[in-house]
Motif scaffolding. Structure first.
Motif, mmCIF file in Angstrom:
data_model
loop_
_atom_site.group_PDB
_atom_site.id
_atom_site.type_symbol
_atom_site.label_atom_id
_atom_site.label_comp_id
_atom_site.label_asym_id
_atom_site.label_seq_id
_atom_site.Cartn_x
_atom_site.Cartn_y
_atom_site.Cartn_z
ATOM 1 N N LYS A 49 0.830 -1.205 0.000
ATOM 2 C CA LYS A 49 0.000 0.000 0.000
ATOM 3 C C LYS A 49 0.865 1.256 0.000
ATOM 4 O O LYS A 49 0.511 2.257 -0.610
ATOM 5 C CB LYS A 49 -0.998 -0.003 1.157
ATOM 6 C CG LYS A 49 -0.409 0.171 2.508
ATOM 7 C CD LYS A 49 -1.474 0.149 3.587
ATOM 8 C CE LYS A 49 -0.800 0.391 4.919
ATOM 9 N NZ LYS A 49 -1.710 0.520 6.004
ATOM 10 N N HIS A 50 2.021 1.193 0.652
ATOM 11 C CA HIS A 50 2.930 2.344 0.649
ATOM 12 C C HIS A 50 3.481 2.585 -0.756
ATOM 13 O O HIS A 50 3.551 3.733 -1.217
ATOM 14 C CB HIS A 50 4.061 2.128 1.643
ATOM 15 C CG HIS A 50 5.029 3.258 1.701
ATOM 16 N ND1 HIS A 50 4.694 4.493 2.218
ATOM 17 C CD2 HIS A 50 6.309 3.350 1.276
ATOM 18 C CE1 HIS A 50 5.738 5.302 2.106
ATOM 19 N NE2 HIS A 50 6.726 4.639 1.544
ATOM 20 N N ALA A 51 3.851 1.511 -1.450
ATOM 21 C CA ALA A 51 4.384 1.643 -2.814
ATOM 22 C C ALA A 51 3.318 2.208 -3.754
ATOM 23 O O ALA A 51 3.589 3.132 -4.536
ATOM 24 C CB ALA A 51 4.887 0.295 -3.320
ATOM 25 N N GLN A 52 2.098 1.676 -3.673
ATOM 26 C CA GLN A 52 1.030 2.187 -4.533
ATOM 27 C C GLN A 52 0.689 3.630 -4.174
ATOM 28 O O GLN A 52 0.435 4.453 -5.056
ATOM 29 C CB GLN A 52 -0.200 1.295 -4.436
ATOM 30 C CG GLN A 52 0.008 -0.044 -5.111
ATOM 31 C CD GLN A 52 -1.277 -0.817 -5.261
ATOM 32 O OE1 GLN A 52 -2.378 -0.286 -5.128
ATOM 33 N NE2 GLN A 52 -1.143 -2.096 -5.549
ATOM 34 N N GLY A 53 0.703 3.925 -2.887
ATOM 35 C CA GLY A 53 0.438 5.294 -2.451
ATOM 36 C C GLY A 53 1.465 6.278 -2.972
ATOM 37 O O GLY A 53 1.134 7.423 -3.301
ATOM 38 N N ARG A 54 2.714 5.838 -3.086
ATOM 39 C CA ARG A 54 3.775 6.707 -3.602
ATOM 40 C C ARG A 54 3.474 7.123 -5.051
ATOM 41 O O ARG A 54 3.652 8.283 -5.424
ATOM 42 C CB ARG A 54 5.112 5.973 -3.497
ATOM 43 C CG ARG A 54 6.309 6.837 -3.745
ATOM 44 C CD ARG A 54 7.603 6.101 -3.460
ATOM 45 N NE ARG A 54 7.799 5.008 -4.398
ATOM 46 C CZ ARG A 54 7.962 3.729 -4.059
ATOM 47 N NH1 ARG A 54 7.982 3.367 -2.804
ATOM 48 N NH2 ARG A 54 8.134 2.806 -4.978
ATOM 49 N N TYR A 55 2.998 6.176 -5.872
ATOM 50 C CA TYR A 55 2.664 6.507 -7.263
ATOM 51 C C TYR A 55 1.451 7.431 -7.335
ATOM 52 O O TYR A 55 1.424 8.372 -8.132
ATOM 53 C CB TYR A 55 2.395 5.237 -8.078
ATOM 54 C CG TYR A 55 3.613 4.367 -8.238
ATOM 55 C CD1 TYR A 55 4.748 4.827 -8.890
ATOM 56 C CD2 TYR A 55 3.629 3.074 -7.736
ATOM 57 C CE1 TYR A 55 5.865 4.027 -9.031
ATOM 58 C CE2 TYR A 55 4.739 2.263 -7.876
ATOM 59 C CZ TYR A 55 5.859 2.741 -8.527
ATOM 60 O OH TYR A 55 6.966 1.952 -8.667
ATOM 61 N N VAL A 56 0.461 7.171 -6.507
ATOM 62 C CA VAL A 56 -0.737 8.018 -6.498
ATOM 63 C C VAL A 56 -0.380 9.424 -6.028
ATOM 64 O O VAL A 56 -0.845 10.416 -6.600
ATOM 65 C CB VAL A 56 -1.848 7.386 -5.631
ATOM 66 C CG1 VAL A 56 -2.974 8.367 -5.378
ATOM 67 C CG2 VAL A 56 -2.372 6.120 -6.297
ATOM 68 N N ARG A 57 0.464 9.514 -5.008
ATOM 69 C CA ARG A 57 0.902 10.827 -4.509
ATOM 70 C C ARG A 57 1.613 11.607 -5.622
ATOM 71 O O ARG A 57 1.341 12.801 -5.833
ATOM 72 C CB ARG A 57 1.838 10.645 -3.318
ATOM 73 C CG ARG A 57 2.329 11.943 -2.707
ATOM 74 C CD ARG A 57 3.337 11.694 -1.591
ATOM 75 N NE ARG A 57 2.918 10.687 -0.645
ATOM 76 C CZ ARG A 57 2.145 10.902 0.410
ATOM 77 N NH1 ARG A 57 1.705 12.118 0.649
ATOM 78 N NH2 ARG A 57 1.818 9.924 1.220
ATOM 79 N N ALA A 58 2.497 10.954 -6.353
ATOM 80 C CA ALA A 58 3.217 11.620 -7.443
ATOM 81 C C ALA A 58 2.252 12.046 -8.551
ATOM 82 O O ALA A 58 2.388 13.142 -9.117
ATOM 83 C CB ALA A 58 4.297 10.693 -7.994
ATOM 84 N N PHE A 59 1.284 11.202 -8.845
ATOM 85 C CA PHE A 59 0.282 11.523 -9.861
ATOM 86 C C PHE A 59 -0.513 12.765 -9.461
ATOM 87 O O PHE A 59 -0.675 13.700 -10.251
ATOM 88 C CB PHE A 59 -0.648 10.314 -10.046
ATOM 89 C CG PHE A 59 -1.869 10.586 -10.876
ATOM 90 C CD1 PHE A 59 -1.770 10.830 -12.233
ATOM 91 C CD2 PHE A 59 -3.127 10.599 -10.294
ATOM 92 C CE1 PHE A 59 -2.896 11.074 -13.001
ATOM 93 C CE2 PHE A 59 -4.258 10.839 -11.053
ATOM 94 C CZ PHE A 59 -4.144 11.075 -12.408
ATOM 95 N N LEU A 60 -0.998 12.787 -8.234
ATOM 96 C CA LEU A 60 -1.786 13.933 -7.762
ATOM 97 C C LEU A 60 -0.938 15.203 -7.710
ATOM 98 O O LEU A 60 -1.421 16.290 -8.062
ATOM 99 C CB LEU A 60 -2.386 13.631 -6.388
ATOM 100 C CG LEU A 60 -3.433 12.520 -6.358
ATOM 101 C CD1 LEU A 60 -3.807 12.189 -4.923
ATOM 102 C CD2 LEU A 60 -4.654 12.880 -7.185
ATOM 103 N N ALA A 61 0.309 15.065 -7.287
ATOM 104 C CA ALA A 61 1.199 16.229 -7.225
ATOM 105 C C ALA A 61 1.468 16.782 -8.622
ATOM 106 O O ALA A 61 1.576 17.998 -8.806
ATOM 107 C CB ALA A 61 2.506 15.856 -6.536
#
Length: 107
Positions: A49-61
């Motif tokens: 979940k941390h790895a997937q969250g990292r990609y989502v965070r970068a996408f939103l940013a």
């Protein structure tokens, strides 16, 4: 009795209440809600979940910068642009992981 139960079909999990909280209109808030959703509904372990969250965070940013998040303003083109930008920098397996994270995010 609901028709899906009568037919023996699995019911959809309830929507995560965090996803309806207007207080999480930040990149961090949306990412935390997404990670909590993965853990609760999909049983995703902490590292996943941390790895997937990292990609989502970068996408939103990439889309919203440090401003407020408006999920309704996200388009398919935004996803394509993000994956294209990742493809130019990372190994194909990383691009696949980023695509899978966005796919899970938009479910």
């Amino acid at each position: 009795m609901h028709m899906s139960r009568m037919l023996g079909l699995a019911e959809r999990p309830e929507r995560d209440p965090l996803m309806h909280d207007p207080g999480w209109r930040t990149t961090d808030g949306v990412t935390r809600a997404f990670e909590a959703h993965l853990a609760r509904t999909r049983g995703t372990p902490h590292s996943g979940k941390h790895a997937q969250g990292r990609y989502v965070r970068a996408f939103l940013a990439q889309i919203f910068g440090h401003g407020p998040i408006d999920l309704q303003a996200i388009s398919a083109e935004d996803g394509i642009l993000y994956i294209t930008s990742v493809a130019g920098r990372y190994h194909p397996s990383t691009v696949s992981n980023a695509r899978a994270a966005l796919s899970a995010f938009f479910r």
